[in-house]
Design a protein around this motif. Sequence first.
Motif, mmCIF file in Angstrom:
data_model
loop_
_atom_site.group_PDB
_atom_site.id
_atom_site.type_symbol
_atom_site.label_atom_id
_atom_site.label_comp_id
_atom_site.label_asym_id
_atom_site.label_seq_id
_atom_site.Cartn_x
_atom_site.Cartn_y
_atom_site.Cartn_z
ATOM 1 N N UNK A 63 0.812 -1.285 -0.113
ATOM 2 C CA UNK A 63 0.168 -0.003 -0.049
ATOM 3 C C UNK A 63 0.668 1.239 0.077
ATOM 4 N N UNK A 64 2.242 1.247 0.246
ATOM 5 C CA UNK A 64 3.142 2.493 0.032
ATOM 6 C C UNK A 64 4.241 1.967 -0.905
ATOM 7 N N UNK A 65 3.907 1.751 -2.194
ATOM 8 C CA UNK A 65 4.952 1.414 -3.027
ATOM 9 C C UNK A 65 5.895 2.460 -3.362
ATOM 10 N N UNK A 66 7.053 2.098 -3.802
ATOM 11 C CA UNK A 66 8.078 2.903 -4.335
ATOM 12 C C UNK A 66 7.806 4.082 -5.453
ATOM 13 N N UNK A 121 5.431 -2.131 -8.824
ATOM 14 C CA UNK A 121 4.971 -2.082 -7.324
ATOM 15 C C UNK A 121 3.470 -1.898 -7.018
ATOM 16 N N UNK A 122 2.797 -1.395 -8.407
ATOM 17 C CA UNK A 122 1.445 -0.998 -8.184
ATOM 18 C C UNK A 122 0.690 -2.135 -7.457
ATOM 19 N N UNK A 123 -0.053 -1.595 -6.419
ATOM 20 C CA UNK A 123 -0.789 -2.463 -5.478
ATOM 21 C C UNK A 123 -2.131 -3.029 -6.424
ATOM 22 N N UNK A 124 -2.433 -4.218 -6.004
ATOM 23 C CA UNK A 124 -3.701 -4.825 -6.671
ATOM 24 C C UNK A 124 -4.955 -4.228 -6.039
ATOM 25 N N UNK A 125 -6.058 -4.282 -6.738
ATOM 26 C CA UNK A 125 -7.044 -3.288 -6.163
ATOM 27 C C UNK A 125 -8.210 -4.208 -5.419
#
Length: 413
Positions: free
Chosen positions: A156-159, A226-230
């Motif tokens: 939830x806090x990707x680079x 690193x995009x979070x999954x929804x």
Amino acid sequence: MRTSQLLPHGRLPRALTALALWMGLVTVPTAAASPVLLDPPEAGTPEEEEEEDSPAVIAPEPAPSPEPPVAAKSKSTKTSKKPTKSASVKKPKGDPRCGGKTPIWEHKVKSGDNLGRIAGQYGVRMSDITKLNPKLKKNPDKLSIGQTVLVCPDPEVPPHLEEEGSYTVKKGDSLSEIAEKHHMKVGELIALQKGSLRKRLDANKSDLRPGDELTIMIDRGIIAAFAPTQDEDRGVLRVGIPLDPGKHYYIKRPHLAFGTGATIKAIKAAISKYAMLKGIKGGPQVHVGDISARGGGPLKGHKSHQKGVDVDVGLVLKGADAGEVRFLSGNADNLDVARTWALIKSFVDTKEVRAIFLDYGLQKVLYEHAKKKGVSEAKLDELFQYPRGKGRGYGIIRHWKGHRDHFHVRFHR
């Protein structure tokens, strides 16, 4: 004569268009002409999700150019569907060192960094970083500019992709406002400056003059890999353990107080530790809100609370509001700052907490209280999103709309 005068609506037949493209008589824009962007993902899922601007997600590389169209006569040839924005981006597999949840990220140390700030930038703990970088255990404060530090970012806090840029100071600007706008603390902003400007600001932070050219870090968006999954928080609770009644806490809705075994154990441990702290005795019971239904799944009024790893906890209030079982907004008159900070810290100290969602304004109050109590700069950097602004995820304690009357604790899976 224009084509539009020969054919209806100005369109060539499909076969002639394809042939013209192949012969180079006309051109069309290609996907490789610009970077591929992913639609910004939903950043976490506490209730009453706040609509905020999200930076564009940066793809690791442009999409490959489409192959020249062929005017084939075969009836089996079909026109391919237009690809989506994220079609060309393949998310790498998670690294085993990160529990398979995310790839490893290589953070490059820059001026102003400390271990707490690096941890906060990726929503993890300092201990998580020293575990990945054993050499830092002996002296975590010994960091050099350009040094590589391995990190397993919280999903939830990707680079983010950051680039050095400049900002021209205008009349009325302040360092704190400029720093917050670019998700930094004032000290971090000053550390980026060079020469006479750096010396001047080191001597007096208020000596900022219109026309000064400040070096800043520009946020270009989330790294696509690193995009979070929804749908991370959707699911069920296979084995729901109830939170039993206790001496030091009040359960608002027992039929919605089911969690995983680890979650229930952590809640009890945090409240027990809090109740035994010096100065806590005589205070009100801790008010525990919803965790999950017995079998998990969607819960009315919440966007998470589906897997038994989320719990809402009331702020500790004083005066006439102290015994109120409803969640009430905290303010200067009713918020017991010392007890609320002690309660949140007790949860954080269990080492089982992944994130705590709390209103940004309340973060400021607790941050300043913790600083007065001697909490180190590195620890504050690790835990709090404040004072870096609420527009970008940072730290363990993060802003979310609708969390001014309680805080939301999210445990590790």
